[in-house]
Write a protein that holds these residues in place. Structure first.
Motif, PDB file in Angstrom:
ATOM      1  N   LYS A   4     -46.268  37.960  -1.712  1.00 17.54           N
ATOM      2  CA  LYS A   4     -46.117  36.503  -1.775  1.00 17.54           C
ATOM      3  C   LYS A   4     -44.713  36.204  -2.271  1.00 17.54           C
ATOM      4  CE  LYS A   4     -49.447  33.407  -1.393  1.00 17.54           C
ATOM      5  NZ  LYS A   4     -49.473  32.490  -0.301  1.00 17.54           N
ATOM      6  N   ASN A   6     -42.056  34.270  -4.386  1.00 20.33           N
ATOM      7  CA  ASN A   6     -41.982  33.379  -5.537  1.00 20.33           C
ATOM      8  C   ASN A   6     -40.774  32.449  -5.382  1.00 20.33           C
ATOM      9  OD1 ASN A   6     -39.718  34.856  -6.289  1.00 20.33           O
ATOM     10  ND2 ASN A   6     -40.839  36.121  -7.759  1.00 20.33           N
ATOM     11  N   ASP A   7     -40.637  31.497  -6.281  1.00 21.03           N
ATOM     12  CA  ASP A   7     -39.568  30.492  -6.178  1.00 21.03           C
ATOM     13  C   ASP A   7     -38.178  31.118  -6.196  1.00 21.03           C
ATOM     14  OD1 ASP A   7     -41.484  28.541  -6.050  1.00 21.03           O
ATOM     15  OD2 ASP A   7     -41.349  27.983  -8.165  1.00 21.03           O
ATOM     16  N   GLU A   8     -37.998  32.156  -7.006  1.00 25.15           N
ATOM     17  CA  GLU A   8     -36.688  32.804  -7.102  1.00 25.15           C
ATOM     18  C   GLU A   8     -36.300  33.451  -5.771  1.00 25.15           C
ATOM     19  OE1 GLU A   8     -34.873  36.647  -9.370  1.00 25.15           O
ATOM     20  OE2 GLU A   8     -36.213  35.343 -10.530  1.00 25.15           O
ATOM     21  N   LYS A  49     -44.077  29.837   1.196  1.00 24.50           N
ATOM     22  CA  LYS A  49     -45.094  29.770   0.135  1.00 24.50           C
ATOM     23  C   LYS A  49     -46.510  29.993   0.671  1.00 24.50           C
ATOM     24  CE  LYS A  49     -42.875  27.081  -3.384  1.00 24.50           C
ATOM     25  NZ  LYS A  49     -43.339  27.027  -4.745  1.00 24.50           N
TER      26      LYS A  49
END
Length: 105
Positions: A4, A6-8, A49
């Motif tokens: 998955k 992540n935002d980073e 996402k």
């Protein structure tokens, strides 16, 4: 193994493709570029996402790629031309020569 994002990782990915997005947006009207960039960025973030991705080993991908190329080669003795050769043939067949022996289309 599924991964998955992540935002980073998403921000890092967006920074990597930002020059490509800017380049492609040059094809759009000046007034629409900013809106299109925002919509495209939002679409990419949403897609990253919502989906899981496979971790890929570069050398394994290279092996798979070369194996698929071998499977898709034109069989010996066939008359098929690759696209670039066919295009070059078409361009050369359209050219004519003027009286002064200069090429023009």
């Amino acid at each position: 193994m599924a991964i998955k994002m992540n935002d980073e990782k998403i921000l890092k990915f967006l920074e990597m493709i930002k020059p490509k997005i800017k380049k492609e947006l040059l094809q759009a009207n000046f007034q629409d570029r900013e809106d299109l960039e925002q919509k495209l960025t939002l679409f990419i973030v949403k897609f990253l996402k919502e989906n899981e991705f496979e971790e890929v080993d570069f050398f394994e991908l290279l092996k798979q790629s070369s194996a698929s190329e071998v499977a898709h080669r034109t069989p010996p003795g066939s008359f098929a031309q690759c696209e670039s050769v066919a295009s070059a043939t078409n361009v050369l067949s359209v050219r004519k020569r003027s009286v002064s022996n200069k090429c023009f289309l």
